[in-house]
Design an enzyme around this catalytic site. Structure first.
Site, PDB file in Angstrom:
ATOM      1  N   GLY A 280       0.889  -1.348  -0.103  1.00 23.83           N
ATOM      2  CA  GLY A 280       0.199  -0.355  -0.546  1.00 23.83           C
ATOM      3  C   GLY A 280       0.758   1.094  -0.282  1.00 23.83           C
ATOM      4  O   GLY A 280       1.949   1.360  -0.663  1.00 23.83           O
ATOM      5  N   SER A 281       0.053   2.018   0.706  1.00 24.19           N
ATOM      6  CA  SER A 281       1.055   3.378   0.772  1.00 24.19           C
ATOM      7  C   SER A 281       2.633   3.855   1.308  1.00 24.19           C
ATOM      8  O   SER A 281       2.499   4.896   1.123  1.00 24.19           O
ATOM      9  CB  SER A 281      -0.039   4.654   0.886  1.00 24.19           C
ATOM     10  OG  SER A 281      -0.972   4.916   0.385  1.00 24.19           O
TER      11      SER A 281
END
Length: 558
Positions: A280-281
Protein backbone atom coordinates in the site's frame (compact mmCIF):
# COMPACT_ATOMS: atom_id res chain seq x y z
CA UNK A 1 68.64 -29.53 -26.06
CA UNK A 2 70.25 -30.09 -22.71
CA UNK A 3 68.02 -27.42 -21.24
CA UNK A 4 64.95 -29.16 -22.65
CA UNK A 5 65.98 -32.50 -21.24
CA UNK A 6 66.74 -30.83 -17.90
CA UNK A 7 63.25 -29.28 -17.86
CA UNK A 8 61.71 -32.62 -18.78
CA UNK A 9 63.53 -34.26 -15.91
CA UNK A 10 62.43 -31.51 -13.57
CA UNK A 11 58.79 -31.92 -14.68
CA UNK A 12 58.82 -35.69 -14.22
CA UNK A 13 60.22 -35.25 -10.72
CA UNK A 14 57.48 -32.80 -9.84
CA UNK A 15 54.77 -35.12 -11.07
CA UNK A 16 56.21 -37.99 -9.07
CA UNK A 17 56.31 -35.84 -5.97
CA UNK A 18 52.68 -34.81 -6.43
CA UNK A 19 51.62 -38.42 -6.83
CA UNK A 20 53.44 -39.37 -3.64
CA UNK A 21 51.81 -36.48 -1.77
CA UNK A 22 48.35 -37.41 -2.93
CA UNK A 23 48.92 -41.04 -2.04
CA UNK A 24 50.02 -40.08 1.46
CA UNK A 25 46.96 -37.82 1.88
CA UNK A 26 44.65 -40.59 0.70
CA UNK A 27 46.24 -43.08 3.11
CA UNK A 28 45.88 -40.62 6.00
CA UNK A 29 42.21 -40.07 5.15
CA UNK A 30 41.52 -43.81 5.12
CA UNK A 31 43.36 -44.23 8.41
CA UNK A 32 41.38 -41.37 9.98
CA UNK A 33 38.03 -42.74 8.83
CA UNK A 34 38.73 -46.30 9.94
CA UNK A 35 40.18 -45.04 13.22
CA UNK A 36 36.93 -43.18 13.87
CA UNK A 37 34.89 -46.26 13.02
CA UNK A 38 37.14 -48.41 15.17
CA UNK A 39 36.82 -46.03 18.09
CA UNK A 40 33.04 -46.15 17.86
CA UNK A 41 33.08 -49.94 17.72
CA UNK A 42 35.30 -50.07 20.80
CA UNK A 43 32.89 -47.68 22.53
CA UNK A 44 29.94 -49.88 21.67
CA UNK A 45 31.87 -52.98 22.74
CA UNK A 46 32.59 -51.54 26.19
CA UNK A 47 28.96 -50.58 26.73
CA UNK A 48 26.36 -52.67 28.48
CA UNK A 49 24.40 -54.82 26.07
CA UNK A 50 21.10 -53.29 27.12
CA UNK A 51 22.33 -49.86 26.22
CA UNK A 52 24.38 -50.68 23.15
CA UNK A 53 21.48 -52.48 21.53
CA UNK A 54 19.79 -49.22 20.71
CA UNK A 55 22.65 -46.80 20.09
CA UNK A 56 21.96 -46.61 16.40
CA UNK A 57 18.29 -45.92 16.92
CA UNK A 58 18.69 -42.67 18.75
CA UNK A 59 22.26 -41.49 18.98
CA UNK A 60 21.32 -38.04 17.76
CA UNK A 61 18.88 -37.56 20.61
CA UNK A 62 21.85 -37.58 22.97
CA UNK A 63 23.60 -34.86 21.01
CA UNK A 64 23.97 -31.40 22.45
CA UNK A 65 22.63 -28.26 20.89
CA UNK A 66 24.02 -24.84 21.75
CA UNK A 67 21.97 -22.51 23.91
CA UNK A 68 20.46 -19.60 22.02
CA UNK A 69 20.67 -16.33 23.94
CA UNK A 70 19.54 -12.79 23.25
CA UNK A 71 21.87 -9.80 22.97
CA UNK A 72 21.82 -9.40 26.77
CA UNK A 73 22.58 -13.05 27.54
CA UNK A 74 19.03 -14.15 28.36
CA UNK A 75 18.41 -17.78 27.40
CA UNK A 76 15.89 -18.21 24.59
CA UNK A 77 16.47 -21.92 23.91
CA UNK A 78 18.35 -24.62 25.82
CA UNK A 79 18.65 -28.39 26.22
CA UNK A 80 16.96 -30.25 29.06
CA UNK A 81 17.10 -33.94 29.94
CA UNK A 82 13.95 -36.01 29.63
CA UNK A 83 13.16 -39.70 29.99
CA UNK A 84 11.82 -41.72 27.07
CA UNK A 85 10.19 -45.12 27.30
CA UNK A 86 11.44 -48.11 25.32
CA UNK A 87 10.76 -51.82 25.17
CA UNK A 88 12.91 -54.87 24.52
CA UNK A 89 10.41 -57.33 23.01
CA UNK A 90 12.71 -60.33 23.44
CA UNK A 91 12.64 -59.82 27.20
CA UNK A 92 8.89 -59.24 27.51
CA UNK A 93 7.30 -62.21 29.31
CA UNK A 94 3.62 -61.45 28.63
CA UNK A 95 2.87 -58.76 26.02
CA UNK A 96 -0.85 -58.53 26.86
CA UNK A 97 -0.13 -58.00 30.51
CA UNK A 98 2.63 -55.46 29.81
CA UNK A 99 0.47 -53.28 27.52
CA UNK A 100 -2.47 -53.51 29.91
CA UNK A 101 -0.30 -52.34 32.79
CA UNK A 102 1.25 -49.48 30.82
CA UNK A 103 -2.14 -48.25 29.66
CA UNK A 104 -3.21 -47.99 33.29
CA UNK A 105 -0.65 -45.23 34.01
CA UNK A 106 -0.09 -43.56 30.60
CA UNK A 107 -2.77 -41.62 28.71
CA UNK A 108 -3.67 -42.37 25.10
CA UNK A 109 -1.84 -45.66 24.79
CA UNK A 110 -2.43 -47.14 21.34
CA UNK A 111 -3.07 -50.67 22.57
CA UNK A 112 -2.91 -52.33 19.12
CA UNK A 113 0.25 -50.48 18.04
CA UNK A 114 2.13 -51.11 21.28
CA UNK A 115 1.08 -54.76 21.23
CA UNK A 116 2.42 -55.07 17.68
CA UNK A 117 5.73 -53.47 18.63
CA UNK A 118 6.27 -55.58 21.75
CA UNK A 119 5.38 -58.76 19.86
CA UNK A 120 7.80 -58.02 17.02
CA UNK A 121 10.75 -59.92 18.46
CA UNK A 122 13.00 -56.92 17.83
CA UNK A 123 15.82 -56.03 20.20
CA UNK A 124 14.60 -52.49 20.82
CA UNK A 125 11.48 -50.41 20.13
CA UNK A 126 10.52 -46.90 21.18
CA UNK A 127 7.19 -46.68 22.98
CA UNK A 128 6.93 -43.02 23.99
CA UNK A 129 9.34 -40.10 23.93
CA UNK A 130 9.67 -37.35 26.50
CA UNK A 131 7.76 -38.59 29.55
CA UNK A 132 7.03 -36.35 32.48
CA UNK A 133 8.83 -37.19 35.76
CA UNK A 134 5.49 -38.36 37.21
CA UNK A 135 4.84 -40.67 34.26
CA UNK A 136 8.34 -42.10 34.56
CA UNK A 137 7.81 -42.81 38.26
CA UNK A 138 4.45 -44.48 37.59
CA UNK A 139 5.88 -46.76 34.88
CA UNK A 140 8.90 -47.57 37.02
CA UNK A 141 6.60 -48.63 39.83
CA UNK A 142 5.02 -51.24 37.54
CA UNK A 143 8.33 -53.17 37.44
CA UNK A 144 7.73 -54.71 33.99
CA UNK A 145 10.73 -56.72 32.69
CA UNK A 146 11.90 -55.52 29.26
CA UNK A 147 10.52 -52.00 29.76
CA UNK A 148 13.06 -49.25 30.40
CA UNK A 149 13.92 -45.60 30.08
CA UNK A 150 16.52 -43.72 28.23
CA UNK A 151 17.58 -40.16 29.06
CA UNK A 152 17.46 -37.91 26.01
CA UNK A 153 18.04 -34.26 25.36
CA UNK A 154 15.03 -32.18 24.48
CA UNK A 155 14.80 -28.54 23.45
CA UNK A 156 13.15 -26.12 25.85
CA UNK A 157 12.13 -22.55 25.07
CA UNK A 158 11.70 -20.58 28.32
CA UNK A 159 9.74 -17.81 26.58
CA UNK A 160 7.25 -20.15 24.92
CA UNK A 161 5.84 -18.42 21.82
CA UNK A 162 7.72 -15.14 22.46
CA UNK A 163 10.14 -15.59 19.54
CA UNK A 164 8.83 -18.76 17.93
CA UNK A 165 9.15 -17.63 14.31
CA UNK A 166 12.75 -16.56 14.92
CA UNK A 167 13.95 -19.55 16.94
CA UNK A 168 12.08 -22.16 14.90
CA UNK A 169 11.79 -25.80 15.90
CA UNK A 170 13.58 -29.09 16.43
CA UNK A 171 12.09 -32.50 15.73
CA UNK A 172 11.76 -35.39 18.16
CA UNK A 173 15.44 -36.24 17.56
CA UNK A 174 16.54 -32.71 18.51
CA UNK A 175 17.45 -31.76 14.94
CA UNK A 176 16.64 -28.25 13.72
CA UNK A 177 13.81 -28.17 11.19
CA UNK A 178 12.81 -24.49 11.10
CA UNK A 179 14.01 -21.01 11.97
CA UNK A 180 17.38 -20.42 13.57
CA UNK A 181 17.45 -23.98 14.87
CA UNK A 182 17.70 -25.15 11.26
CA UNK A 183 20.17 -22.38 10.42
CA UNK A 184 22.45 -23.59 13.23
CA UNK A 185 22.30 -27.15 11.93
CA UNK A 186 23.06 -25.95 8.42
CA UNK A 187 26.26 -24.32 9.70
CA UNK A 188 27.66 -27.76 10.52
CA UNK A 189 26.06 -28.81 13.79
CA UNK A 190 23.79 -31.29 12.02
CA UNK A 191 26.76 -33.08 10.48
CA UNK A 192 28.52 -33.31 13.84
CA UNK A 193 25.38 -34.74 15.42
CA UNK A 194 24.95 -37.28 12.64
CA UNK A 195 28.51 -38.44 13.30
CA UNK A 196 27.88 -38.55 17.04
CA UNK A 197 30.85 -36.27 17.67
CA UNK A 198 29.18 -33.76 19.95
CA UNK A 199 27.24 -36.01 22.34
CA UNK A 200 28.93 -34.63 25.42
CA UNK A 201 30.36 -31.47 23.90
CA UNK A 202 30.04 -28.13 25.63
CA UNK A 203 28.98 -25.87 22.78
CA UNK A 204 29.32 -22.11 22.88
CA UNK A 205 25.92 -20.37 22.98
CA UNK A 206 24.64 -18.68 19.84
CA UNK A 207 23.99 -15.04 20.59
CA UNK A 208 21.32 -13.16 18.67
CA UNK A 209 20.75 -9.49 17.94
CA UNK A 210 17.30 -9.87 19.49
CA UNK A 211 16.55 -8.02 22.73
CA UNK A 212 14.09 -10.23 24.63
CA UNK A 213 12.65 -7.22 26.45
CA UNK A 214 11.82 -5.39 23.21
CA UNK A 215 10.61 -8.65 21.70
CA UNK A 216 8.16 -8.91 24.59
CA UNK A 217 6.98 -5.34 24.05
CA UNK A 218 6.33 -5.92 20.33
CA UNK A 219 4.60 -9.24 21.03
CA UNK A 220 2.41 -7.65 23.68
CA UNK A 221 1.44 -4.62 21.56
CA UNK A 222 0.61 -6.76 18.53
CA UNK A 223 -1.43 -9.23 20.60
CA UNK A 224 -3.40 -6.32 22.03
CA UNK A 225 -3.78 -4.83 18.52
CA UNK A 226 -5.19 -8.03 17.07
CA UNK A 227 -7.82 -8.14 19.79
CA UNK A 228 -8.54 -4.40 19.78
CA UNK A 229 -8.98 -4.21 15.99
CA UNK A 230 -10.46 -7.70 15.59
CA UNK A 231 -7.80 -8.56 12.98
CA UNK A 232 -6.84 -11.96 11.58
CA UNK A 233 -3.08 -11.34 11.87
CA UNK A 234 -0.45 -8.80 12.84
CA UNK A 235 3.29 -8.39 12.65
CA UNK A 236 6.09 -6.04 13.58
CA UNK A 237 9.82 -5.53 13.43
CA UNK A 238 12.29 -3.22 15.17
CA UNK A 239 15.39 -2.85 13.00
CA UNK A 240 18.64 -1.03 13.78
CA UNK A 241 18.91 1.41 10.87
CA UNK A 242 22.70 1.63 11.14
CA UNK A 243 23.68 -2.02 11.51
CA UNK A 244 20.81 -4.02 10.01
CA UNK A 245 20.38 -5.90 13.31
CA UNK A 246 16.86 -7.08 14.02
CA UNK A 247 16.15 -6.18 17.64
CA UNK A 248 12.65 -7.67 17.65
CA UNK A 249 10.40 -9.37 15.12
CA UNK A 250 6.99 -10.90 15.73
CA UNK A 251 4.34 -12.47 13.54
CA UNK A 252 0.92 -13.35 14.93
CA UNK A 253 -0.73 -15.83 15.20
CA UNK A 254 2.30 -17.75 16.37
CA UNK A 255 2.84 -21.08 18.15
CA UNK A 256 4.55 -22.47 21.22
CA UNK A 257 7.73 -24.31 20.14
CA UNK A 258 7.50 -26.36 23.35
CA UNK A 259 4.24 -27.82 22.03
CA UNK A 260 4.19 -27.08 18.30
CA UNK A 261 1.07 -29.05 17.39
CA UNK A 262 -0.21 -26.17 15.25
CA UNK A 263 3.10 -24.82 13.89
CA UNK A 264 2.32 -25.92 10.34
CA UNK A 265 -1.17 -24.45 10.25
CA UNK A 266 -1.59 -22.02 7.35
CA UNK A 267 -2.31 -19.03 9.57
CA UNK A 268 0.93 -19.56 11.58
CA UNK A 269 3.03 -18.36 8.65
CA UNK A 270 5.88 -16.02 9.52
CA UNK A 271 4.37 -13.04 7.74
CA UNK A 272 7.40 -10.83 8.26
CA UNK A 273 9.84 -12.79 6.07
CA UNK A 274 7.84 -15.66 4.54
CA UNK A 275 4.77 -13.72 3.43
CA UNK A 276 4.55 -11.23 0.55
CA UNK A 277 2.00 -8.44 0.52
CA UNK A 278 1.05 -5.37 -1.46
CA UNK A 279 2.34 -2.82 1.03
CA UNK A 280 0.00 0.00 0.00
CA UNK A 281 0.92 3.62 0.54
CA UNK A 282 4.09 2.86 2.49
CA UNK A 283 5.50 2.40 -1.04
CA UNK A 284 4.93 6.12 -1.66
CA UNK A 285 8.01 6.67 0.49
CA UNK A 286 10.06 4.77 -2.08
CA UNK A 287 8.33 6.53 -4.98
CA UNK A 288 9.14 9.93 -3.52
CA UNK A 289 12.73 8.91 -2.72
CA UNK A 290 13.12 7.62 -6.28
CA UNK A 291 11.84 10.87 -7.77
CA UNK A 292 14.11 12.99 -5.58
CA UNK A 293 17.16 10.78 -6.08
CA UNK A 294 16.72 10.87 -9.87
CA UNK A 295 17.34 14.61 -9.84
CA UNK A 296 14.20 15.13 -11.94
CA UNK A 297 12.08 16.17 -8.95
CA UNK A 298 12.80 18.42 -5.97
CA UNK A 299 10.95 19.15 -2.74
CA UNK A 300 9.94 22.49 -4.25
CA UNK A 301 8.20 20.89 -7.26
CA UNK A 302 4.44 20.48 -7.61
CA UNK A 303 2.18 18.13 -9.56
CA UNK A 304 -1.39 18.46 -10.73
CA UNK A 305 -3.63 16.29 -8.56
CA UNK A 306 -6.84 18.13 -9.39
CA UNK A 307 -8.30 15.37 -11.56
CA UNK A 308 -8.20 11.56 -11.53
CA UNK A 309 -5.89 9.81 -14.00
CA UNK A 310 -7.63 7.59 -16.54
CA UNK A 311 -5.49 4.90 -18.13
CA UNK A 312 -6.18 1.48 -19.66
CA UNK A 313 -9.81 1.53 -18.61
CA UNK A 314 -8.89 2.27 -14.97
CA UNK A 315 -9.34 5.45 -12.94
CA UNK A 316 -6.63 6.46 -10.48
CA UNK A 317 -8.01 8.75 -7.79
CA UNK A 318 -7.18 9.92 -4.26
CA UNK A 319 -8.84 8.59 -1.11
CA UNK A 320 -9.28 12.11 0.27
CA UNK A 321 -8.57 14.18 -2.83
CA UNK A 322 -7.60 17.86 -2.46
CA UNK A 323 -8.53 18.52 -6.12
CA UNK A 324 -5.68 20.91 -6.72
CA UNK A 325 -1.99 21.15 -7.46
CA UNK A 326 0.05 19.57 -4.66
CA UNK A 327 3.66 20.14 -3.69
CA UNK A 328 5.91 17.10 -3.18
CA UNK A 329 5.61 17.35 0.64
CA UNK A 330 1.81 17.65 0.30
CA UNK A 331 1.69 14.59 -1.95
CA UNK A 332 3.49 12.72 0.83
CA UNK A 333 1.46 13.85 3.84
CA UNK A 334 -1.90 13.69 1.99
CA UNK A 335 -0.86 10.29 0.57
CA UNK A 336 -1.95 11.29 -2.93
CA UNK A 337 -2.18 8.42 -5.42
CA UNK A 338 -2.39 10.89 -8.30
CA UNK A 339 0.67 12.81 -7.15
CA UNK A 340 2.68 9.62 -6.58
CA UNK A 341 1.73 8.39 -10.06
CA UNK A 342 2.99 11.62 -11.58
CA UNK A 343 6.26 11.36 -9.62
CA UNK A 344 6.79 7.85 -10.99
CA UNK A 345 5.93 9.06 -14.48
CA UNK A 346 8.64 11.71 -14.20
CA UNK A 347 11.22 8.96 -13.62
CA UNK A 348 9.94 6.51 -16.24
CA UNK A 349 9.08 2.82 -16.24
CA UNK A 350 12.63 1.44 -16.53
CA UNK A 351 13.98 3.78 -13.89
CA UNK A 352 11.14 2.86 -11.54
CA UNK A 353 11.76 -0.87 -11.83
CA UNK A 354 15.53 -0.45 -11.49
CA UNK A 355 15.10 1.65 -8.34
CA UNK A 356 12.93 -0.92 -6.52
CA UNK A 357 15.42 -3.65 -7.40
CA UNK A 358 18.27 -1.40 -6.22
CA UNK A 359 16.57 -1.20 -2.82
CA UNK A 360 16.17 -4.97 -2.74
CA UNK A 361 12.38 -4.79 -2.59
CA UNK A 362 11.77 -7.15 -5.51
CA UNK A 363 14.56 -9.70 -5.04
CA UNK A 364 14.67 -12.67 -2.70
CA UNK A 365 16.33 -11.62 0.51
CA UNK A 366 19.45 -13.32 1.90
CA UNK A 367 18.73 -13.97 5.53
CA UNK A 368 19.51 -16.45 8.31
CA UNK A 369 15.96 -17.80 8.47
CA UNK A 370 15.13 -20.43 5.85
CA UNK A 371 11.55 -19.12 5.75
CA UNK A 372 11.95 -16.36 3.17
CA UNK A 373 9.48 -15.59 0.38
CA UNK A 374 10.26 -14.30 -3.10
CA UNK A 375 8.65 -10.96 -4.00
CA UNK A 376 6.43 -10.76 -7.05
CA UNK A 377 6.27 -8.18 -9.83
CA UNK A 378 4.77 -7.93 -13.33
CA UNK A 379 6.69 -9.94 -15.92
CA UNK A 380 6.58 -6.95 -18.22
CA UNK A 381 6.24 -3.48 -16.75
CA UNK A 382 3.88 -1.10 -18.55
CA UNK A 383 2.85 2.43 -17.65
CA UNK A 384 -0.24 1.24 -15.80
CA UNK A 385 1.97 -1.05 -13.68
CA UNK A 386 4.35 1.79 -12.83
CA UNK A 387 1.43 4.00 -11.82
CA UNK A 388 -0.20 1.45 -9.51
CA UNK A 389 3.14 0.36 -8.06
CA UNK A 390 3.87 4.00 -7.19
CA UNK A 391 1.20 3.76 -4.49
CA UNK A 392 1.85 0.18 -3.44
CA UNK A 393 -0.31 -2.02 -5.64
CA UNK A 394 0.88 -4.41 -8.35
CA UNK A 395 4.01 -5.74 -6.60
CA UNK A 396 4.24 -7.77 -3.41
CA UNK A 397 7.19 -7.96 -1.07
CA UNK A 398 7.88 -9.02 2.50
CA UNK A 399 7.35 -6.60 5.38
CA UNK A 400 10.93 -7.21 6.53
CA UNK A 401 12.33 -6.14 3.15
CA UNK A 402 10.16 -3.03 3.34
CA UNK A 403 11.73 -2.15 6.69
CA UNK A 404 15.25 -2.83 5.38
CA UNK A 405 14.71 -0.59 2.35
CA UNK A 406 13.25 2.10 4.62
CA UNK A 407 16.41 1.98 6.73
CA UNK A 408 18.34 3.01 3.61
CA UNK A 409 16.01 6.00 3.24
CA UNK A 410 16.84 7.02 6.82
CA UNK A 411 20.55 6.24 7.32
CA UNK A 412 22.11 8.31 4.56
CA UNK A 413 21.38 5.93 1.71
CA UNK A 414 23.10 2.67 2.78
CA UNK A 415 21.33 -0.63 2.09
CA UNK A 416 22.40 -3.02 4.87
CA UNK A 417 21.31 -6.68 4.79
CA UNK A 418 19.20 -7.66 7.80
CA UNK A 419 20.59 -10.06 10.37
CA UNK A 420 19.52 -11.86 13.53
CA UNK A 421 23.14 -12.03 14.70
CA UNK A 422 25.11 -9.25 16.44
CA UNK A 423 26.80 -6.86 14.03
CA UNK A 424 28.86 -3.74 14.78
CA UNK A 425 28.56 -0.48 12.85
CA UNK A 426 31.98 -1.01 11.28
CA UNK A 427 30.95 -4.49 10.13
CA UNK A 428 27.76 -3.02 8.68
CA UNK A 429 29.71 -0.30 6.88
CA UNK A 430 31.90 -2.93 5.27
CA UNK A 431 28.96 -4.71 3.64
CA UNK A 432 26.64 -1.73 3.09
CA UNK A 433 25.72 -0.77 -0.45
CA UNK A 434 25.09 2.87 -1.29
CA UNK A 435 21.71 3.11 -3.02
CA UNK A 436 20.71 6.74 -2.43
CA UNK A 437 22.29 10.16 -2.28
CA UNK A 438 22.72 11.46 1.27
CA UNK A 439 20.64 14.50 0.26
CA UNK A 440 17.74 12.19 -0.69
CA UNK A 441 17.94 10.50 2.70
CA UNK A 442 17.93 13.89 4.41
CA UNK A 443 14.82 14.92 2.47
CA UNK A 444 13.06 11.66 3.35
CA UNK A 445 13.78 12.18 7.05
CA UNK A 446 12.14 15.58 6.74
CA UNK A 447 9.08 14.14 4.99
CA UNK A 448 8.70 11.30 7.51
CA UNK A 449 8.77 13.75 10.39
CA UNK A 450 6.42 16.15 8.59
CA UNK A 451 3.89 13.34 8.13
CA UNK A 452 3.99 12.52 11.85
CA UNK A 453 3.37 16.17 12.66
CA UNK A 454 0.79 17.13 10.07
CA UNK A 455 -0.19 14.03 8.09
CA UNK A 456 -1.59 10.56 8.55
CA UNK A 457 1.13 9.51 11.01
CA UNK A 458 0.16 11.77 13.89
CA UNK A 459 -0.98 8.89 16.08
CA UNK A 460 2.48 7.31 15.84
CA UNK A 461 4.29 10.26 17.34
CA UNK A 462 5.72 9.89 20.84
CA UNK A 463 6.59 13.07 22.66
CA UNK A 464 10.32 13.39 23.07
CA UNK A 465 11.28 10.70 20.57
CA UNK A 466 10.86 12.66 17.33
CA UNK A 467 9.06 9.89 15.41
CA UNK A 468 8.41 10.01 11.67
CA UNK A 469 6.69 7.64 9.30
CA UNK A 470 4.30 6.74 6.50
CA UNK A 471 0.95 4.95 6.60
CA UNK A 472 -0.14 2.26 4.18
CA UNK A 473 -3.76 1.15 3.77
CA UNK A 474 -4.03 -1.45 1.01
CA UNK A 475 -7.18 -3.11 -0.22
CA UNK A 476 -6.76 -6.88 -0.36
CA UNK A 477 -7.42 -8.95 -3.44
CA UNK A 478 -10.42 -11.24 -2.93
CA UNK A 479 -11.48 -13.53 -5.79
CA UNK A 480 -9.32 -11.58 -8.22
CA UNK A 481 -10.73 -8.15 -7.31
CA UNK A 482 -9.71 -5.51 -4.81
CA UNK A 483 -12.05 -5.57 -1.82
CA UNK A 484 -12.99 -2.28 -0.16
CA UNK A 485 -13.80 -3.93 3.19
CA UNK A 486 -10.72 -6.16 3.59
CA UNK A 487 -7.51 -4.23 4.15
CA UNK A 488 -3.87 -4.86 4.86
CA UNK A 489 -2.56 -1.93 6.87
CA UNK A 490 0.99 -0.92 7.71
CA UNK A 491 2.92 1.88 9.34
CA UNK A 492 6.56 2.41 8.45
CA UNK A 493 8.34 4.51 11.06
CA UNK A 494 11.76 5.65 12.20
CA UNK A 495 13.07 7.46 15.26
CA UNK A 496 14.60 9.77 16.35
CA UNK A 497 14.30 11.60 13.04
CA UNK A 498 17.29 13.92 13.44
CA UNK A 499 19.53 10.82 13.31
CA UNK A 500 17.37 7.68 13.09
CA UNK A 501 18.62 4.74 15.12
CA UNK A 502 15.68 2.42 14.53
CA UNK A 503 13.08 1.60 11.91
CA UNK A 504 9.80 0.19 13.22
CA UNK A 505 7.23 -1.43 10.95
CA UNK A 506 3.84 -2.74 12.04
CA UNK A 507 1.30 -4.59 9.89
CA UNK A 508 -2.25 -5.60 10.68
CA UNK A 509 -4.35 -7.83 8.46
CA UNK A 510 -8.07 -7.22 7.98
CA UNK A 511 -8.58 -4.87 10.96
CA UNK A 512 -12.06 -3.71 11.85
CA UNK A 513 -12.99 -0.23 13.08
CA UNK A 514 -12.23 0.22 16.76
CA UNK A 515 -15.15 0.94 19.00
CA UNK A 516 -16.19 4.53 18.42
CA UNK A 517 -14.53 4.69 14.97
CA UNK A 518 -16.14 4.41 11.55
CA UNK A 519 -13.01 3.47 9.65
CA UNK A 520 -10.04 1.13 9.98
CA UNK A 521 -7.26 2.90 8.09
CA UNK A 522 -3.59 2.46 8.99
CA UNK A 523 -3.51 5.82 10.73
CA UNK A 524 -6.11 4.49 13.18
CA UNK A 525 -4.52 1.10 13.96
CA UNK A 526 -1.02 0.43 12.57
CA UNK A 527 0.24 3.89 13.57
CA UNK A 528 -0.97 3.69 17.20
CA UNK A 529 0.70 0.28 17.50
CA UNK A 530 4.01 1.88 16.48
CA UNK A 531 3.39 4.56 19.11
CA UNK A 532 2.93 1.95 21.83
CA UNK A 533 6.03 0.02 20.76
CA UNK A 534 8.29 3.08 20.70
CA UNK A 535 6.89 4.48 23.92
CA UNK A 536 7.76 1.26 25.80
CA UNK A 537 10.82 0.05 23.89
CA UNK A 538 12.83 3.25 23.40
CA UNK A 539 13.91 3.50 27.08
CA UNK A 540 14.93 -0.18 26.99
CA UNK A 541 17.10 0.57 23.96
CA UNK A 542 18.92 3.30 25.88
CA UNK A 543 17.26 6.24 24.13
CA UNK A 544 16.19 9.09 26.35
CA UNK A 545 13.42 11.48 25.31
CA UNK A 546 14.47 14.94 24.24
CA UNK A 547 12.17 17.92 24.48
CA UNK A 548 12.74 21.28 22.84
CA UNK A 549 14.61 22.68 19.91
CA UNK A 550 15.77 20.05 17.42
CA UNK A 551 12.51 19.54 15.54
CA UNK A 552 11.98 23.20 14.59
CA UNK A 553 15.54 23.47 13.24
CA UNK A 554 14.90 20.50 10.95
CA UNK A 555 11.59 21.78 9.61
CA UNK A 556 12.70 25.32 8.76
CA UNK A 557 15.51 24.00 6.59
CA UNK A 558 13.01 23.34 3.78
Amino acid sequence: MALTMGNSHFTVSNVAAQVRSRTVIAILCFVAVYAAIGARLVQYGMTEVETASHYAASDRSLASRPDIIDRNGNVLATDIHVASLYGEPRRIVDVDEAVEALSSVLPDVDYREWHRKLSSGAGFVWLRRELTPRQQADVLALGIPGIGFRTEKSRFYPGGPLASHILGLVNIDNAGIAGLEKYIDDQGLGTLQDLGLDVHAELEPVQLSIDARVQHVVHDVLSDGMERYDAIAAGGVVLNAKTGEIVAMVSLPDYDPNNPYNALDKDRLNRMSAGVFEMGSTFKAFTTAMALDSGKVTLQDSFDASKPIRIGGFTIDDFHGKRRVLSVPEIFIYSSNIGSAREADAVGIDGHREFLHRLGLLDRMKFELPEVATPTEPREWKKLHSITISFGHGVATTPLQTAVAAAALMNGGKLIPPTLLPRSKSEAEAIAKTVLKPSTSEAMRYLFRLNAEKGSGRRADVEGYNVGGKTGTAEKVVNGRYSSDKRFNAFLAAFPMDDPEYVVLTIIDEPKPEEGQHSATAGLNAAPMVNRIIRRAAPLLGLTPEFGSGEDALLVSY
